[in-house]
Design an enzyme around this catalytic site. Sequence first.
Site, short mmCIF file in Angstrom:
data_model
loop_
_atom_site.label_atom_id
_atom_site.label_comp_id
_atom_site.label_asym_id
_atom_site.label_seq_id
_atom_site.Cartn_x
_atom_site.Cartn_y
_atom_site.Cartn_z
N GLU A 249 -7.04 -10.49 -0.19
CA GLU A 249 -7.74 -10.13 1.05
C GLU A 249 -9.25 -9.96 0.81
O GLU A 249 -9.87 -9.02 1.26
CB GLU A 249 -7.15 -8.85 1.64
N GLU B 28 0.78 -1.25 0.00
CA GLU B 28 0.00 0.00 0.00
C GLU B 28 0.81 1.30 0.00
O GLU B 28 0.54 2.22 0.76
CB GLU B 28 -0.95 0.00 1.23
O1 G3I Z 1 -3.12 -6.02 19.60
C1 G3I Z 1 -4.01 -5.00 20.08
C2 G3I Z 1 -4.58 -5.40 21.44
O2 G3I Z 1 -3.52 -5.46 22.38
C3 G3I Z 1 -5.61 -4.36 21.86
O3 G3I Z 1 -6.19 -4.76 23.09
C4 G3I Z 1 -6.69 -4.26 20.77
C5 G3I Z 1 -7.77 -3.26 21.11
O4 G3I Z 1 -7.36 -1.99 20.75
O5 G3I Z 1 -6.07 -3.85 19.53
C6 G3I Z 1 -5.14 -4.84 19.09
O6 G3I Z 1 -4.56 -4.38 17.87
C7 G3I Z 1 -5.46 -4.47 16.77
C8 G3I Z 1 -4.77 -5.32 15.68
O7 G3I Z 1 -5.58 -5.36 14.51
C9 G3I Z 1 -4.52 -6.76 16.15
O8 G3I Z 1 -5.75 -7.38 16.39
C10 G3I Z 1 -5.68 -3.06 16.23
O9 G3I Z 1 -6.42 -2.31 17.18
C11 G3I Z 1 -6.46 -3.14 14.92
O10 G3I Z 1 -6.53 -1.85 14.32
C12 G3I Z 1 -5.71 -4.05 13.94
O11 G3I Z 1 -6.53 -4.15 12.78
C13 G3I Z 1 -5.90 -4.82 11.69
C14 G3I Z 1 -5.73 -3.81 10.54
O12 G3I Z 1 -5.15 -4.51 9.42
C15 G3I Z 1 -4.82 -2.69 10.94
O13 G3I Z 1 -4.84 -1.73 9.88
C16 G3I Z 1 -6.84 -5.93 11.23
O14 G3I Z 1 -6.92 -6.92 12.25
C17 G3I Z 1 -6.33 -6.56 9.94
O15 G3I Z 1 -7.31 -7.46 9.41
C18 G3I Z 1 -6.06 -5.48 8.90
O16 G3I Z 1 -5.49 -6.10 7.79
C19 G3I Z 1 -5.04 -5.19 6.76
C20 G3I Z 1 -3.94 -5.90 6.01
O17 G3I Z 1 -2.89 -6.24 6.90
C21 G3I Z 1 -3.43 -5.03 4.87
N1 G3I Z 1 -4.52 -4.69 3.99
C22 G3I Z 1 -5.63 -3.99 4.64
C23 G3I Z 1 -6.18 -4.86 5.79
C24 G3I Z 1 -7.30 -4.13 6.46
O18 G3I Z 1 -6.82 -2.95 7.07
#
Ligand code: G3I
Length: 385
Positions: free
Chosen positions: A268, A160
């Site tokens: 994805e 990205e």
């Molecule tokens: O690990 C923390 C945890 O300690 C905390 O308690 C919790 C609550 O805030 O957050 C957890 O982190 C989260 C992380 O996922 C792990 O679960 C983040 O808040 C959350 O924002 C993050 O979201 C991920 C996102 O990427 C981040 O941009 C999604 O799970 C994941 O599916 C998503 O995947 C991305 C691809 O890697 C790239 N392409 C886009 C796609 C969607 O954004």
Amino acid sequence: MKKKIALFLTGALFCGAECLAQKALKDIPLKDAFAKDFNVGVAVAQSIISRNETESIKLICEQFNAVSPESVLKPEYIHPTPDRWNFQPGDAYCKFAADHGLKALGHTLMWHNQTPDFFWLNADGSVKSQEQIKANLVEYIEKTVTHFAGKVYAWDVVNEVVSEEGGYRNDKGWEKYYKDLDELVCLAFSTAQRCDPNAELYYNEYNMWRQSKVDGVVHIVKMLKEKGIRIDGVGIQAHWGLNYPSVKDIETTIDRLYDLGVKVMITELDIDMLPFSKEGQMTGKAMYDPALQREEFMRYLNPYAQGVPEEVEQQIADRYEEIMRTIYNKRDKISRVTFWGLHDGVSWKNDYPIPNRTNYPLLFDRKLQKKKAYYQVVNIPSKKK
Ligand code: G3I
């Protein structure tokens, strides 16, 4: 009275035909339905492995032959602070894949999200020198790719960096703090190639239906090839909606990327069916404003919190069939289709671009049951259309 009987009989006939049509659809695991065409993968949430969620693991093994790590191979997990390297969650993911005969993708080395600020900023918030930022990228890729060499078969090396207009974005992370993105992208791929010569190397991007954005990805592939730096494939993320993108745009992108001489993958796939985001991929956190989570907004923005009506379930199924048939018709150009999550309950789309919603973006429901969309998708190869 006669009219009522006629209406009843028509309804019964329709329902009967509908039930017969549904019955006629065979139940074939996704990986078997498309065994002759492309690998079928799924993004695995860390909890499925760390909590050994047996039902989810059983479904993954039954349906898929490849996996992607939803988060554990991202920099915020592997190198959370300047003095810490944590490969354990990534090793658990790789062991899970190896134990179950699944191809394990590495995702992702260079991305502005889920990468700690110290890669670019000093403790006082000032921006590090260009040399230091470059050195941080090289060190991260060297340590990470070397550690996982032989455990992952491929890497999403860069994720990205292209803007919607086709240049480089400049709003976050690497793209915000480093001046020469051509140089940095080349360095990321050449470092990964040096540290694991056997791993396939990909570029991965969203909104890859917008041809101006595809132009930027074409530039990256051509640039790497001209410099003799290996790139093996491009990932079309496919975070799409009920009402976008068009089949034509999907077909055009697949053709353009394939003509570059690289593998083309859907990396994805999920389909957002909720108001506001089913019309196009919202990015950013504008909709996180608490005012928008008040009941008068959520009545509109989150209409299916208690479940989704039959007609909407059918819309999702038909849209999934349309998209997967488009991909199937291009199967000679597609090497993998990965769904971004195992079931509706673990999808990131429940919280993005609007938090606390109940979305239905995948093929399995919150009880791990196969949805209408699943049956319509797995029957595509046997249904002539
Ligand atoms: O690990 C923390 C945890 O300690 C905390 O308690 C919790 C609550 O805030 O957050 C957890 O982190 C989260 C992380 O996922 C792990 O679960 C983040 O808040 C959350 O924002 C993050 O979201 C991920 C996102 O990427 C981040 O941009 C999604 O799970 C994941 O599916 C998503 O995947 C991305 C691809 O890697 C790239 N392409 C886009 C796609 C969607 O954004």
